[in-house]
Design a protein around this motif. Structure first.
Motif, PDB file in Angstrom:
ATOM      1  N   ILE A 201       0.874  -1.179   0.000  1.00  0.00           N
ATOM      2  CA  ILE A 201       0.000   0.000   0.000  1.00  0.00           C
ATOM      3  C   ILE A 201       0.909   1.227   0.000  1.00  0.00           C
ATOM      4  CG2 ILE A 201      -1.787   1.240   1.301  1.00  0.00           C
ATOM      5  CD1 ILE A 201      -2.701  -1.527   2.308  1.00  0.00           C
ATOM      6  N   SER A 202       0.629   2.172  -0.879  1.00  0.00           N
ATOM      7  CA  SER A 202       1.500   3.345  -0.938  1.00  0.00           C
ATOM      8  C   SER A 202       1.210   4.256   0.255  1.00  0.00           C
ATOM      9  CB  SER A 202       1.288   4.106  -2.248  1.00  0.00           C
ATOM     10  OG  SER A 202       0.009   4.696  -2.240  1.00  0.00           O
ATOM     11  N   GLN A 203       2.185   5.083   0.574  1.00  0.00           N
ATOM     12  CA  GLN A 203       2.038   6.005   1.703  1.00  0.00           C
ATOM     13  C   GLN A 203       0.804   6.902   1.504  1.00  0.00           C
ATOM     14  OE1 GLN A 203       5.325   8.731   2.190  1.00  0.00           O
ATOM     15  NE2 GLN A 203       5.311   8.374   4.393  1.00  0.00           N
ATOM     16  N   GLU A 204       0.612   7.304   0.244  1.00  0.00           N
ATOM     17  CA  GLU A 204      -0.532   8.180  -0.103  1.00  0.00           C
ATOM     18  C   GLU A 204      -1.881   7.558   0.236  1.00  0.00           C
ATOM     19  OE1 GLU A 204      -0.691   8.856  -4.277  1.00  0.00           O
ATOM     20  OE2 GLU A 204       0.707  10.549  -4.156  1.00  0.00           O
ATOM     21  N   VAL A 220       4.177  -1.540   9.289  1.00  0.00           N
ATOM     22  CA  VAL A 220       5.311  -2.147   8.598  1.00  0.00           C
ATOM     23  C   VAL A 220       4.860  -3.290   7.676  1.00  0.00           C
ATOM     24  CG1 VAL A 220       5.859  -3.768  10.482  1.00  0.00           C
ATOM     25  CG2 VAL A 220       7.702  -2.952   9.009  1.00  0.00           C
ATOM     26  N   ALA A 221       3.685  -3.848   7.964  1.00  0.00           N
ATOM     27  CA  ALA A 221       3.169  -4.938   7.132  1.00  0.00           C
ATOM     28  C   ALA A 221       2.283  -4.419   6.006  1.00  0.00           C
ATOM     29  CB  ALA A 221       2.363  -5.908   7.991  1.00  0.00           C
ATOM     30  N   LEU A 222       1.861  -3.157   6.135  1.00  0.00           N
ATOM     31  CA  LEU A 222       0.919  -2.615   5.148  1.00  0.00           C
ATOM     32  C   LEU A 222       1.624  -1.821   4.051  1.00  0.00           C
ATOM     33  CD1 LEU A 222      -1.829  -1.187   7.559  1.00  0.00           C
ATOM     34  CD2 LEU A 222      -2.099  -3.151   6.046  1.00  0.00           C
ATOM     35  N   THR A 223       2.574  -0.965   4.466  1.00  0.00           N
ATOM     36  CA  THR A 223       3.128  -0.010   3.501  1.00  0.00           C
ATOM     37  C   THR A 223       4.651   0.012   3.510  1.00  0.00           C
ATOM     38  OG1 THR A 223       3.163   2.321   2.844  1.00  0.00           O
ATOM     39  CG2 THR A 223       2.907   1.876   5.202  1.00  0.00           C
ATOM     40  N   ASP A 224       5.192   0.365   2.342  1.00  0.00           N
ATOM     41  CA  ASP A 224       6.646   0.545   2.233  1.00  0.00           C
ATOM     42  C   ASP A 224       7.011   2.010   2.500  1.00  0.00           C
ATOM     43  OD1 ASP A 224       5.635   1.780   0.002  1.00  0.00           O
ATOM     44  OD2 ASP A 224       6.708   0.555  -1.454  1.00  0.00           O
ATOM     45  N   ASN A 225       6.019   2.801   2.917  1.00  0.00           N
ATOM     46  CA  ASN A 225       6.198   4.247   3.155  1.00  0.00           C
ATOM     47  C   ASN A 225       6.682   4.971   1.913  1.00  0.00           C
ATOM     48  OD1 ASN A 225       5.438   4.560   5.903  1.00  0.00           O
ATOM     49  ND2 ASN A 225       7.278   3.399   6.426  1.00  0.00           N
ATOM     50  N   SER A 226       6.343   4.406   0.767  1.00  0.00           N
ATOM     51  CA  SER A 226       6.774   5.020  -0.489  1.00  0.00           C
ATOM     52  C   SER A 226       5.632   4.837  -1.496  1.00  0.00           C
ATOM     53  CB  SER A 226       8.088   4.347  -0.907  1.00  0.00           C
ATOM     54  OG  SER A 226       8.467   4.738  -2.182  1.00  0.00           O
ATOM     55  N   ASP A 227       5.943   4.349  -2.683  1.00  0.00           N
ATOM     56  CA  ASP A 227       4.910   4.247  -3.720  1.00  0.00           C
ATOM     57  C   ASP A 227       4.271   2.861  -3.830  1.00  0.00           C
ATOM     58  OD1 ASP A 227       7.053   2.878  -4.636  1.00  0.00           O
ATOM     59  OD2 ASP A 227       7.257   3.968  -6.531  1.00  0.00           O
ATOM     60  N   GLY A 228       4.555   1.991  -2.861  1.00  0.00           N
ATOM     61  CA  GLY A 228       3.962   0.649  -2.902  1.00  0.00           C
ATOM     62  C   GLY A 228       4.681  -0.305  -3.843  1.00  0.00           C
ATOM     63  N   VAL A 253      -0.092  -8.907  -5.747  1.00  0.00           N
ATOM     64  CA  VAL A 253      -0.124  -7.514  -6.190  1.00  0.00           C
ATOM     65  C   VAL A 253      -1.455  -6.890  -5.771  1.00  0.00           C
ATOM     66  CG1 VAL A 253       1.526  -7.667  -8.104  1.00  0.00           C
ATOM     67  CG2 VAL A 253      -0.854  -8.301  -8.499  1.00  0.00           C
ATOM     68  N   GLY A 254      -1.492  -5.547  -5.788  1.00  0.00           N
ATOM     69  CA  GLY A 254      -2.664  -4.834  -5.288  1.00  0.00           C
ATOM     70  C   GLY A 254      -3.734  -4.612  -6.348  1.00  0.00           C
ATOM     71  N   ARG A 255      -4.521  -3.588  -6.131  1.00  0.00           N
ATOM     72  CA  ARG A 255      -5.645  -3.316  -7.032  1.00  0.00           C
ATOM     73  C   ARG A 255      -5.313  -2.186  -7.987  1.00  0.00           C
ATOM     74  NH1 ARG A 255      -9.764  -6.276  -4.799  1.00  0.00           N
ATOM     75  NH2 ARG A 255      -9.285  -6.858  -2.672  1.00  0.00           N
ATOM     76  N   GLY A 256      -6.282  -1.846  -8.835  1.00  0.00           N
ATOM     77  CA  GLY A 256      -6.126  -0.714  -9.755  1.00  0.00           C
ATOM     78  C   GLY A 256      -4.987  -0.952 -10.726  1.00  0.00           C
ATOM     79  N   ASP A 257      -4.113   0.051 -10.858  1.00  0.00           N
ATOM     80  CA  ASP A 257      -3.023  -0.110 -11.829  1.00  0.00           C
ATOM     81  C   ASP A 257      -1.770  -0.727 -11.187  1.00  0.00           C
ATOM     82  OD1 ASP A 257      -2.183   1.970 -10.272  1.00  0.00           O
ATOM     83  OD2 ASP A 257      -1.776   3.354 -11.929  1.00  0.00           O
ATOM     84  N   HIS A 258      -1.873  -1.126  -9.924  1.00  0.00           N
ATOM     85  CA  HIS A 258      -0.712  -1.702  -9.227  1.00  0.00           C
ATOM     86  C   HIS A 258      -0.118  -2.914  -9.962  1.00  0.00           C
ATOM     87  CE1 HIS A 258       1.441  -3.740  -5.841  1.00  0.00           C
ATOM     88  NE2 HIS A 258       1.875  -2.507  -5.664  1.00  0.00           N
ATOM     89  N   GLU A 260      -0.099  -3.680 -13.092  1.00  0.00           N
ATOM     90  CA  GLU A 260       0.606  -3.248 -14.315  1.00  0.00           C
ATOM     91  C   GLU A 260       1.930  -2.585 -13.981  1.00  0.00           C
ATOM     92  OE1 GLU A 260       0.336  -3.858 -17.523  1.00  0.00           O
ATOM     93  OE2 GLU A 260      -1.192  -5.234 -16.750  1.00  0.00           O
ATOM     94  N   ARG A 261       1.916  -1.791 -12.921  1.00  0.00           N
ATOM     95  CA  ARG A 261       3.145  -1.089 -12.526  1.00  0.00           C
ATOM     96  C   ARG A 261       4.194  -2.079 -12.023  1.00  0.00           C
ATOM     97  NH1 ARG A 261       1.366   3.243  -8.471  1.00  0.00           N
ATOM     98  NH2 ARG A 261       3.394   4.200  -8.810  1.00  0.00           N
ATOM     99  N   VAL A 262       3.734  -3.113 -11.342  1.00  0.00           N
ATOM    100  CA  VAL A 262       4.673  -4.146 -10.867  1.00  0.00           C
ATOM    101  C   VAL A 262       5.257  -4.888 -12.074  1.00  0.00           C
ATOM    102  CG1 VAL A 262       4.859  -6.328  -9.595  1.00  0.00           C
ATOM    103  CG2 VAL A 262       3.527  -4.442  -8.623  1.00  0.00           C
ATOM    104  N   LYS A 263       4.377  -5.222 -12.996  1.00  0.00           N
ATOM    105  CA  LYS A 263       4.806  -5.971 -14.185  1.00  0.00           C
ATOM    106  C   LYS A 263       5.871  -5.191 -14.958  1.00  0.00           C
ATOM    107  CE  LYS A 263       2.324  -9.021 -17.257  1.00  0.00           C
ATOM    108  NZ  LYS A 263       1.073  -9.308 -17.918  1.00  0.00           N
ATOM    109  N   GLU A 264       5.634  -3.892 -15.038  1.00  0.00           N
ATOM    110  CA  GLU A 264       6.567  -3.024 -15.767  1.00  0.00           C
ATOM    111  C   GLU A 264       7.973  -3.059 -15.143  1.00  0.00           C
ATOM    112  OE1 GLU A 264       4.787   0.870 -16.388  1.00  0.00           O
ATOM    113  OE2 GLU A 264       6.841   1.654 -16.631  1.00  0.00           O
ATOM    114  N   ILE A 265       8.013  -3.115 -13.807  1.00  0.00           N
ATOM    115  CA  ILE A 265       9.311  -3.176 -13.110  1.00  0.00           C
ATOM    116  C   ILE A 265      10.081  -4.412 -13.581  1.00  0.00           C
ATOM    117  CG2 ILE A 265      10.396  -3.640 -10.847  1.00  0.00           C
ATOM    118  CD1 ILE A 265       8.194  -1.868  -9.611  1.00  0.00           C
TER     119      ILE A 265
END
Ligand code: GLN
Length: 292
Positions: A201-204, A220-228, A253-258, A260-265
């Motif tokens: 989960i992103s910090q936002e 600590v289990a929910l977020t990386d305190n960054s962009d997820g 992986v998460g919901r929405g565009d998460h 796709e963004r992971v795949k891109e990495i």
């Protein structure tokens, strides 16, 4: 009025509490008021849900009423039921949980389906469970695939002690626990499978989460305190050293565009054998990265 035996000695039968609780949790805006009261009552009585209704005339002792009252107060304060009763279910098994660990989610069970399918075709595989939390992933795999060895790591020592309790409850010998911060420390093991449900989960997004999650589950289990995406970047860097040739990485992986963004990495890092696994709603919930 809370169910309590006052001087007037009102008798509370199971059915009275169920009816009262349904109304009370509804007034407090809970989505599933009946389930809320059933879960707490069933915990106090120590019976199955169906028995609450089969023995609906049974009266509840004054001692149990006092305990129940305390649990209802905690739930109304939005503490998750699993923390209140101290356990949760995952892949049909009980797991002890507390506020040191994330409550296992049903969607994470998809990772298990995918992994046991692959592992059952391998000989004595080694599995690395990154961010084991309650241990639900690593322990379930260790139970489902008895000839495998699981290395379960977590940054949190208190999470690891909960995971160890869970492993002991099942008498497991094929799992070991290591305290390690995967983002900063090197891992000196190689595995046939890396599996993880990392904090994505992103910090936002944190302020928008429901109170049950953001006020009680470990940050600590929910977020990386960054962009997820931090953990996925890290995985894309360490897979060549950690995951053996012909090995596989299975990530939630998460919901929405998460997704796709992971795949891109991973595609940008040169991984070309990627598979997305969808859930019943056709949402991608798992990314499988095959080493070639
Ligand atoms: N592996 C645990 C689970 O899937 C914990 C995950 C985490 O803490 N992010 O529930």
């Amino acid at each position: 009025m809370y169910p309590q035996n006052s001087k007037t000695e009102k008798i509370w039968r199971l059915i009275d509490i169920l009816n009262w609780g349904k109304k009370y949790f509804k007034e407090k805006s809970f989505d599933n008021p009946r389930i809320e009261i059933e879960s707490l009552l069933q915990h106090i009585i120590g019976c199955k849900k169906i028995d609450l209704y089969l023995q609906f005339e049974k009266t509840v002792t004054p001692e149990d009423l006092i305990i129940l009252r305390g649990l209802i107060k905690r739930r109304v304060n939005r503490e998750p039921t699993q923390y209140i009763i101290g356990s949760s279910e995952f892949y049909g098994r009980k797991f002890f949980v507390n506020q040191d660990v994330l409550i296992p989610r049903p969607e994470t069970e998809k990772l298990i389906d995918v992994s046991i399918d692959i592992l059952s075709k391998k000989e004595n595989p080694i599995i690395l469970d990154v961010g084991t939390g309650s241990g639900c992933i690593g322990i379930t795999i260790a139970l489902e695939i008895p000839f495998c060895s699981v290395i379960a790591i977590d940054i949190s020592n208190s999470a690891l002690s909960t995971a160890k309790n869970n492993a002991d409850m099942y008498g497991l010998k094929n799992i070991q626990f290591i305290n390690l911060d995967i983002l900063c420390q090197d891992i000196n093991h190689t595995a046939d499978m890396l599996i993880s449900n990392p904090p994505y989960i992103s910090q936002e997004e944190i302020p928008g989460l429901m109170s049950d999650v953001k006020d009680f589950e470990p940050m600590v289990a929910l977020t990386d305190n960054s962009d997820g995406l931090e953990f996925y970047r890290k995985f894309s860097n360490i897979i060549p050293q950690v995951v053996k040739k012909n090995g596989v990485t299975i990530l939630e992986v998460g919901r929405g565009d998460h997704p796709e963004r992971v795949k891109e990495i991973f595609s940008k890092a040169g991984y070309d054998n990627l598979e997305s696994v969808r859930d019943l709603n056709k949402d991608t919930r798992v990314l499988v990265i095959n080493n070639s």
